[in-house]
Design an enzyme around this catalytic site. Sequence first.
Site, short mmCIF file in Angstrom:
data_model
loop_
_atom_site.label_atom_id
_atom_site.label_comp_id
_atom_site.label_asym_id
_atom_site.label_seq_id
_atom_site.Cartn_x
_atom_site.Cartn_y
_atom_site.Cartn_z
N ASP A 63 0.85 -1.20 0.00
CA ASP A 63 0.00 0.00 0.00
C ASP A 63 0.88 1.24 0.00
O ASP A 63 1.98 1.22 0.53
CB ASP A 63 -0.86 0.05 1.27
N ASP A 69 -3.74 12.02 8.42
CA ASP A 69 -5.08 12.62 8.36
C ASP A 69 -5.85 12.13 7.14
O ASP A 69 -7.07 11.94 7.20
CB ASP A 69 -5.07 14.16 8.46
N GLU A 93 -11.71 17.34 5.81
CA GLU A 93 -10.71 17.05 4.78
C GLU A 93 -11.24 17.16 3.35
O GLU A 93 -10.47 17.06 2.40
CB GLU A 93 -10.14 15.64 4.97
N ASP A 115 -14.30 15.63 11.90
CA ASP A 115 -12.90 15.96 11.73
C ASP A 115 -12.16 14.65 12.01
O ASP A 115 -12.04 14.24 13.17
CB ASP A 115 -12.48 17.06 12.72
N GLU A 274 -15.93 20.61 14.64
CA GLU A 274 -15.25 20.72 15.92
C GLU A 274 -16.13 21.34 17.01
O GLU A 274 -16.35 20.75 18.06
CB GLU A 274 -13.95 21.52 15.74
P1 AHM Z 1 -6.78 20.92 12.59
O1 AHM Z 1 -8.19 20.44 12.50
O2 AHM Z 1 -6.22 21.41 11.28
O3 AHM Z 1 -5.88 19.95 13.27
O4 AHM Z 1 -6.81 22.27 13.49
C1 AHM Z 1 -7.51 22.27 14.68
C2 AHM Z 1 -6.56 22.41 15.83
C3 AHM Z 1 -7.21 22.20 17.17
O5 AHM Z 1 -7.15 20.87 17.57
C4 AHM Z 1 -6.38 23.07 18.06
O6 AHM Z 1 -7.10 23.49 19.18
C5 AHM Z 1 -6.02 24.21 17.16
O7 AHM Z 1 -6.11 23.74 15.84
C6 AHM Z 1 -4.63 24.71 17.37
O8 AHM Z 1 -4.44 25.81 16.57
P2 AHM Z 1 -3.23 26.85 16.82
O9 AHM Z 1 -1.99 26.12 16.42
O10 AHM Z 1 -3.55 28.02 15.96
O11 AHM Z 1 -3.25 27.21 18.28
MG MG Z 2 -9.56 20.00 13.44
#
Ligand code: AHM
Ligand code: MG
Length: 333
Positions: A63, A69, A93, A115, A274
Amino acid sequence: MNRIITLDEFIIKRQKDFPFASGELTGLLRDIGVAAKIINREVNRAGLVNILGIEGHENESGDTVQKMDIFSNDKMIECLSNSGECCGIASEENEDIIPIENVSGKKAKYVVAMDPLDGSSNIDVNVSVGTIFGIYRRLSDTEVPVNKEDFLQKGSELVAAGYVLYGTSTILVYTTGKGVNGFTLDPSIGEFCLSHRDIQIPKKGNYYSVNQGYYSKFDLEMRRYIDHCADSNYRLRYIGSMVSDIHRILFQGGIFLYPNTRKYPQGKLRLLYECNPMSFIVEQAGGTAINCQMERIMDTEAKEIHQRSSIAIGSPEMLDEMKQFVAKYQAVV
Ligand code: AHM
Ligand code: MG
């Protein structure tokens, strides 16, 4: 020794809480549990996978090694598509919604907003990440494919929501609007087992969780409230993974903030994937979740699937205190 209650057993028992339940929601939650186990296995092997082959290379089984993600997104979609309980997915995504065709003639009535791997930038450094999901009843007729309107519902319409935290242990926490329960994965038997029954958030706490690096980008009233947290010797904890930060607060009490900044005037975090699911869980545990306009998150009109929101969430008395600061300093401006 207490008898072990597995997630599957618990979900089936709880089905009778819903008078006309046909088992679809039960099946859907089980599908998510299966996806969580697969994601958990890969998250745990992430360091090893890097040794075995970097992204774009083939791994031992032939694979292509994927970023975690993307892998998590694919697995969630696969598990949700297979059983016929879900008719559409909106994922952080994917730009557009993903309609799912009927399986074996079943006319699925639920859609999932998710998410698949929140905080994924933490993966490379072995820090906890999570999966977040929210389940709505579709609005459109079951004879036609789902459309965006099926997802653009207020959080208050959520039928169920949950998260999986891939941490020192892996825990799945979910609510169907009748309290919040947590299930820890026992790797030796490969089952999520009931470990935290009827979770109640402490009314107050002494943790505050915010990216203090953006302090100068926050509005005055938020800066004053954060000053107050520091002056009060509240403990600052910020993992940068919303699931992990809120999980701590759910159990130990505190407040998590992601206010609007100059870069993100609406806030950074996504309403559908979220903010709404985490708000449903925290409210069900006795907490509060609002945006920086002091409005309940779950009453926010959803206008687009990737809509962002500011958020302040956690112990009710801490949220009350924050509201007082905001009212006081908004009056000054
Ligand atoms: P993501 O969904 O791209 O991972 O972003 C969400 C995350 C949250 O889990 C977290 O609280 C936040 O982004 C952190 O952002 P920052 O680095 O701006 O503090
Ligand atoms: Mg997120």
